[in-house]
Design a protein around this motif. Structure first.
Motif, PDB file in Angstrom:
ATOM      1  N   GLY A   8       0.797  -1.220   0.000  1.00 36.07           N
ATOM      2  CA  GLY A   8       0.000   0.000   0.000  1.00 36.07           C
ATOM      3  C   GLY A   8       0.829   1.269   0.000  1.00 36.07           C
ATOM      4  O   GLY A   8       0.388   2.293   0.503  1.00 36.07           O
ATOM      5  N   GLY A   9       2.062   1.205  -0.542  1.00 36.74           N
ATOM      6  CA  GLY A   9       2.912   2.380  -0.580  1.00 36.74           C
ATOM      7  C   GLY A   9       3.593   2.708   0.736  1.00 36.74           C
ATOM      8  O   GLY A   9       4.239   3.736   0.854  1.00 36.74           O
ATOM      9  N   GLN A  24      -6.125  -0.969   2.262  1.00 34.31           N
ATOM     10  CA  GLN A  24      -7.074  -2.013   1.875  1.00 34.31           C
ATOM     11  C   GLN A  24      -6.515  -2.934   0.795  1.00 34.31           C
ATOM     12  O   GLN A  24      -5.980  -2.480  -0.214  1.00 34.31           O
ATOM     13  CB  GLN A  24      -8.367  -1.391   1.387  1.00 34.31           C
ATOM     14  N   ILE A  25      -6.658  -4.236   1.043  1.00 28.82           N
ATOM     15  CA  ILE A  25      -6.283  -5.278   0.094  1.00 28.82           C
ATOM     16  C   ILE A  25      -7.569  -5.997  -0.294  1.00 28.82           C
ATOM     17  O   ILE A  25      -8.315  -6.440   0.590  1.00 28.82           O
ATOM     18  CB  ILE A  25      -5.301  -6.283   0.735  1.00 28.82           C
ATOM     19  N   VAL A  64      -7.638 -10.865   8.683  1.00 32.65           N
ATOM     20  CA  VAL A  64      -8.457 -10.987   9.883  1.00 32.65           C
ATOM     21  C   VAL A  64      -9.775 -10.237   9.707  1.00 32.65           C
ATOM     22  O   VAL A  64     -10.839 -10.762  10.030  1.00 32.65           O
ATOM     23  CB  VAL A  64      -7.686 -10.453  11.115  1.00 32.65           C
ATOM     24  N   SER A  65      -9.707  -8.998   9.197  1.00 34.11           N
ATOM     25  CA  SER A  65     -10.928  -8.211   9.037  1.00 34.11           C
ATOM     26  C   SER A  65     -10.711  -7.105   8.015  1.00 34.11           C
ATOM     27  O   SER A  65      -9.576  -6.766   7.673  1.00 34.11           O
ATOM     28  CB  SER A  65     -11.372  -7.607  10.373  1.00 34.11           C
ATOM     29  N   GLN A  66     -11.830  -6.550   7.564  1.00 33.91           N
ATOM     30  CA  GLN A  66     -11.841  -5.368   6.704  1.00 33.91           C
ATOM     31  C   GLN A  66     -12.613  -4.297   7.473  1.00 33.91           C
ATOM     32  O   GLN A  66     -13.553  -4.604   8.179  1.00 33.91           O
ATOM     33  CB  GLN A  66     -12.573  -5.649   5.378  1.00 33.91           C
ATOM     34  N   TYR A  93      -9.290   0.000   5.535  1.00 30.51           N
ATOM     35  CA  TYR A  93      -8.095  -0.757   5.905  1.00 30.51           C
ATOM     36  C   TYR A  93      -8.396  -2.246   5.898  1.00 30.51           C
ATOM     37  O   TYR A  93      -9.547  -2.674   5.879  1.00 30.51           O
ATOM     38  CB  TYR A  93      -7.571  -0.344   7.288  1.00 30.51           C
ATOM     39  N   THR A  94      -7.331  -3.023   5.872  1.00 27.19           N
ATOM     40  CA  THR A  94      -7.399  -4.468   6.015  1.00 27.19           C
ATOM     41  C   THR A  94      -6.516  -4.842   7.195  1.00 27.19           C
ATOM     42  O   THR A  94      -5.348  -4.458   7.236  1.00 27.19           O
ATOM     43  CB  THR A  94      -6.886  -5.174   4.744  1.00 27.19           C
ATOM     44  N   GLU A  95      -7.068  -5.566   8.155  1.00 24.68           N
ATOM     45  CA  GLU A  95      -6.274  -6.023   9.289  1.00 24.68           C
ATOM     46  C   GLU A  95      -5.735  -7.412   8.963  1.00 24.68           C
ATOM     47  O   GLU A  95      -6.497  -8.320   8.606  1.00 24.68           O
ATOM     48  CB  GLU A  95      -7.109  -6.070  10.565  1.00 24.68           C
TER      49      GLU A  95
END
Length: 103
Positions: A8-9, A24-25, A64-66, A93-95
Motif C-alpha cells: 500500500g505504498g 485495503q487489500i 483478519v478483518s476489513q 483498511y485491512t487487518e
C-alpha cells in the motif's frame, strides 16, 4: 525473525504472530496471502537487505478483518472572507496477521 515489507505504498516491520492494519487489500476474510515485496529480513545480528527486494523472501499473512478508520475532519477557512469548508474522510483498511516469514 523479522522482516520489512512494503504494501500500500508504506513500509512495515513485522514479526510472526503480529496483527497490523494496512491499506485495503481486496481479499476475503480468512484467506491467506503471500506478500513478496520484502525489503529486508533479519534475525538477531544478521540482517539481509534487498536491492530493492530480497530474492526469494516471502511473508505469509492471513486476513483478519476489513474495516474503516475513524473519521478525519478537514476544515478550511479564509478569515474575513466568509469562506468555510467542512469535509470528512474515512480510510479503508485491512487487518492482517503475520503467519510466517520465509527468508
Amino acid at each position: 525473525m523479522y522482516a520489512v515489507i512494503k504494501t500500500g505504498g508504506k513500509q512495515y516491520k513485522v514479526v510472526a504472530g503480529e496483527k497490523l492494519k494496512v491499506e485495503q487489500i481486496p481479499a476475503d476474510i480468512g484467506s491467506e496471502l503471500t506478500i513478496d515485496q520484502v525489503l529486508a529480513v533479519g534475525e538477531g545480528e544478521a540482517i539481509k537487505f534487498g536491492t530493492p527486494l530480497v530474492a526469494g523472501a516471502t511473508v505469509q499473512v492471513k486476513v483478519v478483518s476489513q474495516g474503516r478508520h475513524d473519521k478525519v475532519k478537514i476544515f478550511k477557512m479564509r478569515r474575513r472572507k466568509h469562506y468555510q469548508k467542512h469535509q470528512g474522510h474515512r480510510q479503508n483498511y485491512t487487518e492482517i496477521q503475520i503467519v510466517s516469514i520465509n527468508g
